[in-house]
Design a protein around this motif. Structure first.
Motif, PDB file in Angstrom:
ATOM      1  N   VAL A   8       0.900  -1.095   0.035  1.00 16.99           N
ATOM      2  CA  VAL A   8       0.084   0.013  -0.033  1.00 16.99           C
ATOM      3  C   VAL A   8       0.857   1.212   0.133  1.00 16.99           C
ATOM      4  CG1 VAL A   8      -1.574   1.283   1.588  1.00 16.99           C
ATOM      5  CG2 VAL A   8      -1.850  -1.251   1.159  1.00 16.99           C
ATOM      6  N   ALA A   9       1.926   1.277   0.821  1.00 16.12           N
ATOM      7  CA  ALA A   9       2.891   2.188   0.917  1.00 16.12           C
ATOM      8  C   ALA A   9       3.622   2.657  -0.699  1.00 16.12           C
ATOM      9  CB  ALA A   9       3.984   2.159   1.671  1.00 16.12           C
ATOM     10  N   GLU A  10       3.765   1.540  -1.408  1.00 22.73           N
ATOM     11  CA  GLU A  10       4.357   1.996  -2.728  1.00 22.73           C
ATOM     12  C   GLU A  10       2.896   2.478  -3.561  1.00 22.73           C
ATOM     13  OE1 GLU A  10       5.967  -1.726  -4.378  1.00 22.73           O
ATOM     14  OE2 GLU A  10       7.770  -1.534  -3.229  1.00 22.73           O
ATOM     15  N   ALA A  11       1.983   1.995  -3.620  1.00 19.33           N
ATOM     16  CA  ALA A  11       0.866   2.602  -4.169  1.00 19.33           C
ATOM     17  C   ALA A  11       0.476   3.955  -3.904  1.00 19.33           C
ATOM     18  CB  ALA A  11      -0.418   1.348  -3.921  1.00 19.33           C
ATOM     19  N   MET A  12       0.537   4.204  -2.590  1.00 18.55           N
ATOM     20  CA  MET A  12       0.233   5.457  -2.171  1.00 18.55           C
ATOM     21  C   MET A  12       1.417   6.453  -2.908  1.00 18.55           C
ATOM     22  SD  MET A  12      -1.562   7.803  -0.907  1.00 18.55           S
ATOM     23  CE  MET A  12      -2.843   6.713   0.189  1.00 18.55           C
ATOM     24  N   THR A  13       2.593   6.017  -2.909  1.00 19.08           N
ATOM     25  CA  THR A  13       3.603   6.743  -3.529  1.00 19.08           C
ATOM     26  C   THR A  13       3.482   7.043  -4.758  1.00 19.08           C
ATOM     27  OG1 THR A  13       5.348   6.129  -1.836  1.00 19.08           O
ATOM     28  CG2 THR A  13       6.138   7.249  -3.682  1.00 19.08           C
ATOM     29  N   ALA A  14       3.095   6.071  -5.450  1.00 18.73           N
ATOM     30  CA  ALA A  14       3.054   6.003  -7.079  1.00 18.73           C
ATOM     31  C   ALA A  14       1.904   7.147  -7.314  1.00 18.73           C
ATOM     32  CB  ALA A  14       2.832   4.685  -7.384  1.00 18.73           C
ATOM     33  N   PHE A  15       0.523   6.940  -6.598  1.00 16.94           N
ATOM     34  CA  PHE A  15      -0.465   7.842  -6.800  1.00 16.94           C
ATOM     35  C   PHE A  15      -0.147   9.314  -6.574  1.00 16.94           C
ATOM     36  CE2 PHE A  15      -3.960  10.131  -4.676  1.00 16.94           C
ATOM     37  CZ  PHE A  15      -4.910   9.981  -5.812  1.00 16.94           C
ATOM     38  N   MET A  16       0.446   9.756  -5.431  1.00 20.62           N
ATOM     39  CA  MET A  16       1.029  10.858  -5.218  1.00 20.62           C
ATOM     40  C   MET A  16       1.802  11.475  -6.366  1.00 20.62           C
ATOM     41  SD  MET A  16      -0.960  11.616  -2.714  1.00 20.62           S
ATOM     42  CE  MET A  16      -0.286  13.196  -2.161  1.00 20.62           C
ATOM     43  N   GLN A  17       2.729  10.704  -6.758  1.00 19.20           N
ATOM     44  CA  GLN A  17       3.569  11.129  -7.710  1.00 19.20           C
ATOM     45  C   GLN A  17       2.922  11.306  -9.250  1.00 19.20           C
ATOM     46  OE1 GLN A  17       6.575   7.755  -8.123  1.00 19.20           O
ATOM     47  NE2 GLN A  17       7.957   9.032  -6.677  1.00 19.20           N
ATOM     48  N   ILE A  18       2.167  10.473  -9.520  1.00 17.12           N
ATOM     49  CA  ILE A  18       1.176  10.800 -10.673  1.00 17.12           C
ATOM     50  C   ILE A  18       0.280  11.906 -10.609  1.00 17.12           C
ATOM     51  CG2 ILE A  18      -0.743   9.757 -12.107  1.00 17.12           C
ATOM     52  CD1 ILE A  18       0.520   6.821 -11.449  1.00 17.12           C
ATOM     53  N   ILE A  19      -0.360  12.035  -9.555  1.00 10.55           N
ATOM     54  CA  ILE A  19      -1.402  13.122  -9.482  1.00 10.55           C
ATOM     55  C   ILE A  19      -0.333  14.661  -9.365  1.00 10.55           C
ATOM     56  CG2 ILE A  19      -2.841  14.551  -7.706  1.00 10.55           C
ATOM     57  CD1 ILE A  19      -3.998  12.108  -9.215  1.00 10.55           C
ATOM     58  N   GLY A  20       0.790  14.556  -8.791  1.00 12.48           N
ATOM     59  CA  GLY A  20       1.533  15.688  -8.710  1.00 12.48           C
ATOM     60  C   GLY A  20       2.184  16.303 -10.007  1.00 12.48           C
ATOM     61  N   LEU A  21       2.427  14.947 -10.952  1.00 12.50           N
ATOM     62  CA  LEU A  21       3.065  15.335 -12.287  1.00 12.50           C
ATOM     63  C   LEU A  21       1.907  15.774 -12.989  1.00 12.50           C
ATOM     64  CD1 LEU A  21       5.286  12.305 -12.649  1.00 12.50           C
ATOM     65  CD2 LEU A  21       5.801  14.541 -12.464  1.00 12.50           C
ATOM     66  N   ALA A  22       0.527  15.138 -12.928  1.00 11.65           N
ATOM     67  CA  ALA A  22      -0.506  15.805 -13.802  1.00 11.65           C
ATOM     68  C   ALA A  22      -0.910  17.141 -13.477  1.00 11.65           C
ATOM     69  CB  ALA A  22      -1.573  14.829 -13.525  1.00 11.65           C
ATOM     70  N   LYS A  23      -0.827  17.475 -12.106  1.00 14.39           N
ATOM     71  CA  LYS A  23      -1.189  18.982 -11.666  1.00 14.39           C
ATOM     72  C   LYS A  23      -0.275  19.845 -12.276  1.00 14.39           C
ATOM     73  CE  LYS A  23      -2.325  19.675  -7.467  1.00 14.39           C
ATOM     74  NZ  LYS A  23      -2.558  19.513  -6.070  1.00 14.39           N
ATOM     75  N   GLU A  24       1.266  19.407 -12.133  1.00 17.93           N
ATOM     76  CA  GLU A  24       2.213  20.410 -12.945  1.00 17.93           C
ATOM     77  C   GLU A  24       2.065  20.438 -14.311  1.00 17.93           C
ATOM     78  OE1 GLU A  24       5.302  23.104 -12.938  1.00 17.93           O
ATOM     79  OE2 GLU A  24       4.088  22.263 -11.230  1.00 17.93           O
ATOM     80  N   SER A  25       1.614  19.604 -15.064  1.00 16.80           N
ATOM     81  CA  SER A  25       1.559  19.440 -16.632  1.00 16.80           C
ATOM     82  C   SER A  25       0.152  20.340 -16.810  1.00 16.80           C
ATOM     83  CB  SER A  25       1.432  17.878 -17.148  1.00 16.80           C
ATOM     84  OG  SER A  25       2.437  17.515 -16.901  1.00 16.80           O
ATOM     85  N   LEU A  26      -0.758  20.121 -16.162  1.00 18.40           N
ATOM     86  CA  LEU A  26      -1.886  21.072 -16.179  1.00 18.40           C
ATOM     87  C   LEU A  26      -1.644  22.429 -16.044  1.00 18.40           C
ATOM     88  CD1 LEU A  26      -4.865  18.929 -14.889  1.00 18.40           C
ATOM     89  CD2 LEU A  26      -4.322  19.382 -17.072  1.00 18.40           C
ATOM     90  N   ARG A  27      -0.812  22.873 -14.829  1.00 20.99           N
ATOM     91  CA  ARG A  27      -0.578  24.167 -14.960  1.00 20.99           C
ATOM     92  C   ARG A  27       0.161  24.919 -15.912  1.00 20.99           C
ATOM     93  NH1 ARG A  27       1.057  22.243  -9.267  1.00 20.99           N
ATOM     94  NH2 ARG A  27      -0.333  22.534  -7.964  1.00 20.99           N
TER      95      ARG A  27
END
Length: 331
Positions: A8-27
């Protein structure tokens, strides 16, 4: 092959990274106008496309019949003035006459801003979904959540914008007000031609069918000669509306631009992440543990790859044994 998430820790880390990258790309593409990630895809050069849509929206407002002061010149004004007559002094322009015409004009163009809202959020939805799919390409369950959360969020944002624009339309119908000094200046410029216009309609022996008014253009006057007493008030009412309508059009465009920027900022910085988290952690999302599940296609590929790796390892061991035997035989 993407990394196989085992906790779950790896999944949460991957999720946060993906959301962070997506938000930055949208910005970058929606707010800052940086499109190096999509240099060849003009559809994803979002700030430029949004400005184009905003300009088209402005053109639609300014080119519609309601924005043409020459259209049915003084006809509507005379009709309204006849209906608002009352027992009062004759040299006062009834405010309800102005409001009646204003409300009719705003109602007539109200579909244009609503249509623009729907158009722009449809475009933003395409951009957001496309970008989320790209960033979550290796995580099947996250893609499922994004496909569900994206349209839901866009529907909420669109509904919110339509409600806001409907309120703007209602405000414009309810009150005639501006602090812009250009309104009075424009009205005075137009009213400077009143005497010449009335003289041309009623006093010109040649009885021209059209008269040109500076700032308005060429207007038809043949039918206006039947209303000599109402012409001054009708002309005044028309010029007030012509000057004020420019203010109304400017507000419709400016307010839309400001609202759009704020809404996109909220979408990227607040709304999107919360919506995806709610979808993932909701009763039907399965929680972050769902990210540990791979898509059937990836699972099959991984199984084949693992089998190939096992065969290679077995082959390596066999070769090593053969080589050891060969060395022993030589010795």
């Amino acid at each position: 092959m993407p990394k196989n998430l085992s906790s779950v820790a790896e999944a949460m880390t991957a999720f946060m990274q993906i959301i962070g990258l997506a938000k930055e790309s949208l910005r970058k593409i929606l707010l800052r106008g940086e499109f190096e990630e999509y240099s060849e895809d003009r559809r994803m050069h979002c700030t430029a496309r949004l400005v184009e849509m905003l300009n088209q929206y402005s053109d639609a407002l300014h080119k519609c019949d309601e924005s043409d002061p020459k259209n049915n010149f003084l006809v509507e004004e005379i009709k309204v003035l006849e209906e608002v007559k009352g027992i009062c002094l004759p040299n006062f322009l009834p405010r309800n006459a102005f409001l009646t015409i204003l409300q009719g004009k705003v109602r007539a163009i109200s579909s244009i801003p609503i249509g623009f809202v729907e158009q722009v959020w449809t475009y933003i939805e395409e951009v957001v979904i496309s970008l989320l799919m790209r960033h979550s390409d290796n995580y099947y369950q996250l893609q499922l959540c994004a496909r569900q959360a994206g349209p839901n969020l866009m529907a909420k944002m669109k509904e919110r914008s339509i409600k806001w624009m409907t309120e703007i339309v209602d405000m414009e119908k309810l009150t005639d007000y501006t602090c812009d000094p250009e309104y009075v200046a424009e009205w005075n410029r137009l009213m400077a031609h009143q005497n010449a216009f009335i003289e041309g309609v009623l006093g010109d022996k040649e009885r021209p069918s059209t008269i040109t008014i500076e700032g308005i253009g060429e207007v038809e006057v043949e039918g206006l000669r039947r209303y000599p007493l109402m012409l001054p008030q009708a002309f005044d009412l028309k010029m007030r509306m012509a000057a004020y309508w420019k203010v109304v059009m400017r507000r419709f465009v400016d307010f839309m631009a400001l609202h759009l920027q704020l809404s996109i900022s909220n979408l990227v910085n607040k709304e999107m992440e919360a919506e995806i988290v709610n979808e993932l952690m909701g009763p039907y999302g399965g929680g972050i543990e769902r990210m540990l599940e791979e898509s059937p296609a990836v699972a099959v590929k991984r199984e084949k790859l693992n089998k190939s790796i096992k065969k290679l390892r077995d082959s390596k061991e066999v070769v090593a044994k053969i080589m050891d035997s060969f060395i022993c035989y030589v010795d």
